[in-house]
Design a protein around this motif. Sequence first.
Motif, PDB file in Angstrom:
ATOM      1  N   THR A 254       0.843  -1.192   0.000  1.00 56.79           N
ATOM      2  CA  THR A 254       0.000   0.000   0.000  1.00 56.79           C
ATOM      3  C   THR A 254       0.883   1.249   0.000  1.00 56.79           C
ATOM      4  OG1 THR A 254      -1.779  -1.136   1.180  1.00 56.79           O
ATOM      5  CG2 THR A 254      -1.763   1.269   1.285  1.00 56.79           C
TER       6      THR A 254
ATOM      7  N   LYS B 126      -1.024   8.399  -1.041  1.00 60.72           N
ATOM      8  CA  LYS B 126      -0.787   9.684  -1.716  1.00 60.72           C
ATOM      9  C   LYS B 126      -1.082  10.837  -0.761  1.00 60.72           C
ATOM     10  CE  LYS B 126      -2.101  12.416  -5.778  1.00 60.72           C
ATOM     11  NZ  LYS B 126      -2.933  12.466  -7.011  1.00 60.72           N
TER      12      LYS B 126
ATOM     13  N   TYR C  35      -5.003   6.337  -1.893  1.00 60.79           N
ATOM     14  CA  TYR C  35      -3.859   5.426  -1.895  1.00 60.79           C
ATOM     15  C   TYR C  35      -4.000   4.403  -3.026  1.00 60.79           C
ATOM     16  CZ  TYR C  35      -6.948   2.030   0.497  1.00 60.79           C
ATOM     17  OH  TYR C  35      -7.972   1.183   0.822  1.00 60.79           O
ATOM     18  N   THR C  36      -2.909   3.725  -3.292  1.00 58.02           N
ATOM     19  CA  THR C  36      -2.926   2.630  -4.263  1.00 58.02           C
ATOM     20  C   THR C  36      -2.454   1.359  -3.580  1.00 58.02           C
ATOM     21  OG1 THR C  36      -0.680   3.132  -5.004  1.00 58.02           O
ATOM     22  CG2 THR C  36      -2.492   4.116  -6.252  1.00 58.02           C
TER      23      THR C  36
ATOM     24  N   VAL D 141      -0.909  -2.493  -4.660  1.00 52.47           N
ATOM     25  CA  VAL D 141      -0.316  -3.272  -5.749  1.00 52.47           C
ATOM     26  C   VAL D 141      -0.350  -4.739  -5.356  1.00 52.47           C
ATOM     27  CG1 VAL D 141       1.720  -3.663  -7.177  1.00 52.47           C
ATOM     28  CG2 VAL D 141       1.171  -1.344  -6.383  1.00 52.47           C
TER      29      VAL D 141
ATOM     30  N   VAL E 127      -2.224  -2.686 -10.239  1.00 50.22           N
ATOM     31  CA  VAL E 127      -2.386  -1.511  -9.389  1.00 50.22           C
ATOM     32  C   VAL E 127      -3.871  -1.241  -9.175  1.00 50.22           C
ATOM     33  CG1 VAL E 127      -1.920   0.960  -9.134  1.00 50.22           C
ATOM     34  CG2 VAL E 127      -0.224  -0.537 -10.229  1.00 50.22           C
ATOM     35  N   TYR E 128      -4.254  -1.066  -7.897  1.00 46.78           N
ATOM     36  CA  TYR E 128      -5.656  -0.817  -7.544  1.00 46.78           C
ATOM     37  C   TYR E 128      -5.764   0.543  -6.865  1.00 46.78           C
ATOM     38  CZ  TYR E 128      -5.970  -5.904  -8.172  1.00 46.78           C
ATOM     39  OH  TYR E 128      -5.896  -7.183  -8.670  1.00 46.78           O
ATOM     40  N   PRO E 129      -6.300   1.580  -7.557  1.00 47.79           N
ATOM     41  CA  PRO E 129      -6.520   2.884  -6.917  1.00 47.79           C
ATOM     42  C   PRO E 129      -7.634   2.778  -5.867  1.00 47.79           C
ATOM     43  CG  PRO E 129      -6.588   3.033  -9.323  1.00 47.79           C
ATOM     44  CD  PRO E 129      -6.685   1.590  -8.979  1.00 47.79           C
ATOM     45  N   ASN E 130      -7.500   3.504  -4.764  1.00 52.07           N
ATOM     46  CA  ASN E 130      -8.491   3.488  -3.694  1.00 52.07           C
ATOM     47  C   ASN E 130      -8.721   4.895  -3.165  1.00 52.07           C
ATOM     48  OD1 ASN E 130      -9.107   0.495  -2.459  1.00 52.07           O
ATOM     49  ND2 ASN E 130      -7.109   0.566  -3.463  1.00 52.07           N
TER      50      ASN E 130
ATOM     51  N   SER F 284     -12.990   3.218  -5.688  1.00 48.21           N
ATOM     52  CA  SER F 284     -11.754   3.387  -6.461  1.00 48.21           C
ATOM     53  C   SER F 284     -11.394   4.856  -6.670  1.00 48.21           C
ATOM     54  CB  SER F 284     -11.901   2.714  -7.831  1.00 48.21           C
ATOM     55  OG  SER F 284     -12.885   3.386  -8.605  1.00 48.21           O
TER      56      SER F 284
END
Length: 319
Positions: free
Chosen positions: A212, A215, A227-228, A230, A236-239, A258
């Motif tokens: 994790t 940002k 945050y992202t 991986v 990559v999963y944006p959250n 997302s």
Amino acid sequence: MFKQDVIVTLEEKIVRMERQFQAPLKLVWEVWTNPLHIEKWWGPKGFTNPTVEFDFKVGGSYRIVMRSPDGVDYPILGKFLEITPFESFVMTDLVDEHPEEWVKEVQKMAGVTGDRAMLNSKLRVLFEEIDGLTKVILITEFMNNQIRDGFANSGMKEGWSQSFEKLETDALPNANELIIEKKLAHSIESVFSAFADQININQWWGPDGFTTTTKSREFKVGGKWIYTMVGPDGTVYPNLIEYKEIVNYQYIEYIHGSGDPSKDDNFLVKIWFTSIQKNQTIIKMKMRFPNSEIRNMVVGFGAIEGAHQTLSRLNQYLR
């Protein structure tokens, strides 16, 4: 409420019972194997379970104390002999600690005398998913047909039928919800503080093998955590999390998605923190999705396993 009768058949030394539940297999497996869920439904109506010890691994032991409405305890205990995840498990079912009056009554119904150990059995629990429903099959093997018939005539079907009704109403969540509960071996202050930590949350947040990266994060009502994550395969999963309510050391509520407005993938998360001892905290996470189809899809993708892995990583981090 989804209603299903229990189907009972007698085979050689075996009582076989089947019942369907209106939930995905992984969700039914969760309420069968997590002691925090088991205590809500195990036993006939009116019974409670003041003790549920469930070391769910091959060779692990369990002990469940069922307490009747008039205060009589009926402990059952045993060991797990086989476990095939999301398919079946086998455990011994020992009545060593059951009241003497109960032993005599069952022996009378079976027409046998002797040591209570003859009433011990082996239980195989199987899970099958069919068209979104989950069939649970119980295969209880006894020493002989006499004892099988004694149990069958002593209210075995009625007891399990009532347990299954409690499982349906008290343990399984609503059709668009997912509930995860886990006991952590740490104080409520340290557990809650880990959720509030602006920086170190990256060290444990996410399932096994995920990393994790934050940002930005403001842990306050109206604040956002961007945050992202991986995955092990590099995906990559944006959250985006937006906090709606925070009660220190008690409760957190947020919207999770997302962050992509075109996906409309937000869901509501509520987390309760409960201290049961000085260094024992129960976390209860309730996730509410727009509908049951999305909930079931998320369960199929591994949401239950991922949540447990995340909380286990938190447990390890706090050590």
